[in-house]
Design a protein around this motif. Sequence first.
Motif, PDB file in Angstrom:
ATOM      1  N   LEU A 222      35.932   7.524 -51.880  1.00 45.64           N
ATOM      2  CA  LEU A 222      36.079   7.445 -52.551  1.00 45.64           C
ATOM      3  C   LEU A 222      34.104   6.999 -53.017  1.00 45.64           C
ATOM      4  O   LEU A 222      34.083   6.632 -54.199  1.00 45.64           O
ATOM      5  CB  LEU A 222      36.204   5.595 -52.746  1.00 45.64           C
ATOM      6  CG  LEU A 222      37.825   4.579 -52.443  1.00 45.64           C
ATOM      7  CD1 LEU A 222      37.914   3.114 -52.501  1.00 45.64           C
ATOM      8  CD2 LEU A 222      38.313   4.914 -53.614  1.00 45.64           C
ATOM      9  N   SER A 225      33.470   9.931 -54.642  1.00 41.28           N
ATOM     10  CA  SER A 225      34.518   9.813 -56.651  1.00 41.28           C
ATOM     11  C   SER A 225      33.179   9.704 -57.106  1.00 41.28           C
ATOM     12  O   SER A 225      33.041   9.991 -57.886  1.00 41.28           O
ATOM     13  CB  SER A 225      35.431   8.760 -56.556  1.00 41.28           C
ATOM     14  OG  SER A 225      35.593   7.737 -56.728  1.00 41.28           O
ATOM     15  N   ASN A 229      31.472  11.492 -59.647  1.00 42.49           N
ATOM     16  CA  ASN A 229      31.276  10.808 -61.902  1.00 42.49           C
ATOM     17  C   ASN A 229      29.892  11.310 -61.942  1.00 42.49           C
ATOM     18  O   ASN A 229      29.196  11.522 -63.141  1.00 42.49           O
ATOM     19  CB  ASN A 229      31.718   9.616 -61.645  1.00 42.49           C
ATOM     20  CG  ASN A 229      33.046   9.588 -61.508  1.00 42.49           C
ATOM     21  OD1 ASN A 229      33.896  10.351 -61.910  1.00 42.49           O
ATOM     22  ND2 ASN A 229      33.574   8.429 -60.872  1.00 42.49           N
ATOM     23  N   GLN A 299      39.689  10.544 -58.812  1.00 43.19           N
ATOM     24  CA  GLN A 299      39.741  10.407 -59.902  1.00 43.19           C
ATOM     25  C   GLN A 299      39.305   8.415 -60.196  1.00 43.19           C
ATOM     26  O   GLN A 299      40.297   7.692 -59.760  1.00 43.19           O
ATOM     27  CB  GLN A 299      40.090  11.076 -61.229  1.00 43.19           C
ATOM     28  CG  GLN A 299      39.890  12.603 -61.280  1.00 43.19           C
ATOM     29  CD  GLN A 299      40.540  12.996 -62.787  1.00 43.19           C
ATOM     30  OE1 GLN A 299      41.487  12.124 -63.134  1.00 43.19           O
ATOM     31  NE2 GLN A 299      40.617  14.344 -62.828  1.00 43.19           N
ATOM     32  N   THR A 300      38.378   8.632 -60.251  1.00 43.25           N
ATOM     33  CA  THR A 300      37.738   7.287 -59.765  1.00 43.25           C
ATOM     34  C   THR A 300      37.397   6.696 -61.662  1.00 43.25           C
ATOM     35  O   THR A 300      36.762   7.837 -62.093  1.00 43.25           O
ATOM     36  CB  THR A 300      37.479   6.481 -59.140  1.00 43.25           C
ATOM     37  OG1 THR A 300      36.427   6.698 -58.519  1.00 43.25           O
ATOM     38  CG2 THR A 300      38.472   6.669 -57.685  1.00 43.25           C
ATOM     39  N   LYS A 301      36.849   5.020 -61.666  1.00 44.49           N
ATOM     40  CA  LYS A 301      36.624   4.538 -62.409  1.00 44.49           C
ATOM     41  C   LYS A 301      34.447   4.227 -61.963  1.00 44.49           C
ATOM     42  O   LYS A 301      34.667   3.364 -62.706  1.00 44.49           O
ATOM     43  CB  LYS A 301      36.613   3.746 -63.295  1.00 44.49           C
ATOM     44  CG  LYS A 301      37.405   4.454 -64.047  1.00 44.49           C
ATOM     45  CD  LYS A 301      38.800   3.060 -65.073  1.00 44.49           C
ATOM     46  CE  LYS A 301      39.834   3.965 -66.337  1.00 44.49           C
ATOM     47  NZ  LYS A 301      40.139   2.896 -66.944  1.00 44.49           N
ATOM     48  N   TYR A 302      34.808   4.105 -60.668  1.00 44.48           N
ATOM     49  CA  TYR A 302      33.666   3.188 -59.755  1.00 44.48           C
ATOM     50  C   TYR A 302      32.215   4.873 -60.128  1.00 44.48           C
ATOM     51  O   TYR A 302      31.913   6.048 -59.937  1.00 44.48           O
ATOM     52  CB  TYR A 302      33.689   4.065 -58.322  1.00 44.48           C
ATOM     53  CG  TYR A 302      35.100   2.881 -58.499  1.00 44.48           C
ATOM     54  CD1 TYR A 302      35.575   1.848 -58.749  1.00 44.48           C
ATOM     55  CD2 TYR A 302      36.061   3.394 -56.950  1.00 44.48           C
ATOM     56  CE1 TYR A 302      36.280   0.982 -58.679  1.00 44.48           C
ATOM     57  CE2 TYR A 302      37.349   2.122 -56.773  1.00 44.48           C
ATOM     58  CZ  TYR A 302      37.072   1.395 -57.192  1.00 44.48           C
ATOM     59  OH  TYR A 302      38.266   0.625 -57.487  1.00 44.48           O
ATOM     60  N   LYS A 319      32.511  -0.311 -60.913  1.00 43.78           N
ATOM     61  CA  LYS A 319      33.061  -0.175 -62.277  1.00 43.78           C
ATOM     62  C   LYS A 319      31.803  -0.150 -63.063  1.00 43.78           C
ATOM     63  O   LYS A 319      31.715   1.675 -64.102  1.00 43.78           O
ATOM     64  CB  LYS A 319      33.472   0.250 -62.978  1.00 43.78           C
ATOM     65  CG  LYS A 319      35.676   0.011 -62.319  1.00 43.78           C
ATOM     66  CD  LYS A 319      36.729  -0.450 -62.785  1.00 43.78           C
ATOM     67  CE  LYS A 319      38.021  -0.836 -61.887  1.00 43.78           C
ATOM     68  NZ  LYS A 319      38.822  -1.672 -62.432  1.00 43.78           N
TER      69      LYS A 319
END
Length: 333
Positions: A222, A225, A229, A299-302, A319
């Motif tokens: 995490l 990730s 991003n 792939q996360t939105k964090y 997020k």
Amino acid sequence: MKHLTLKNILCTLFLLMTLCICTSCTVLDGPAAGTEYTLTVKAGANARSVGEELESAGIVKNASVFYGWARYKKAAIKTGIYRVNDSMGVEEILALLESGRQEHISVSIPEGYTGRQIAALLEERGVTSREDFMNSFTDEKLLGELKVPSTSFEGYLFPETYYFDPGMSGESVIRLMVKTFFSKIRESVPELLEKSPEDLNYIVRFASVVEKEYKLEEEAPLIASVFANRLRINMGLYSCATVMYIITDIQGKPHPSGLTIADTRIESPYNTYIHAGLPPTAISNPGLVALKAAANPPQTKYWYFQVVDEAAGRHVFEKDLDEHAYNLKTIKR
């Protein structure tokens, strides 16, 4: 003539008895020889404590005999790690302990240690000198020979338990650790070996930051990730670990208890508060958890994370900036 006290007489008799025993037999324990033992002689140890340990391990039958013979020989036992067995006589064991011919030195390199920290640990354990290690740490010829695509071996010294010979050269130690690095990724992250040198170095640098930021194994992906991003849009990583590296490993200062705003403004290409992207080299030597996370970040939105339990090293992942700001105000640490 010196007056003989009862104590003097008893000591002399004990020593004579000990010598008679020692010179007439090999000291064994048990019905059959074959027991081996790794003896660690620490600073301050003496023949009596060593003899007691050897008796407890079944290497010698009588610690007093060992001690008496050591006194008679005026044995100067040296610190170190020695391999002994129960087929060795007292004289042979003492000769080994006086020679300083040690067995391998077991050293566990923690995940996330920097080259500087590894050098200090190896010198402390008697493996190699800090200066010799650090001289090889940035050796361009050695970097090329070992196919490490960086300006130093930072990131490529795999954290593992090693069995070193005492007095090794810094170059020999680095060769072993780099060989272990490539062996481990071949076993556990083989896709890294298919990368170009530039891509491999990118992932190692990435992993070195992840390594310093996570404590719980399940959070490493995490954290990777979040950084992935940010890297994708050329956003700053804002990693405290990179600033710590500047202070401790580049500036050579003691590890601070925390960072100040002034620290986050230090001008350095390693400062991810003021420069987007990864630092120019790795900032630690990552283990497999961080390497796997950096090689394949989910792939996360964090976009943010922060500590919610310092003792456990647990984070909360967010997020957007509003959620991050809210948590900053409301989460009790």
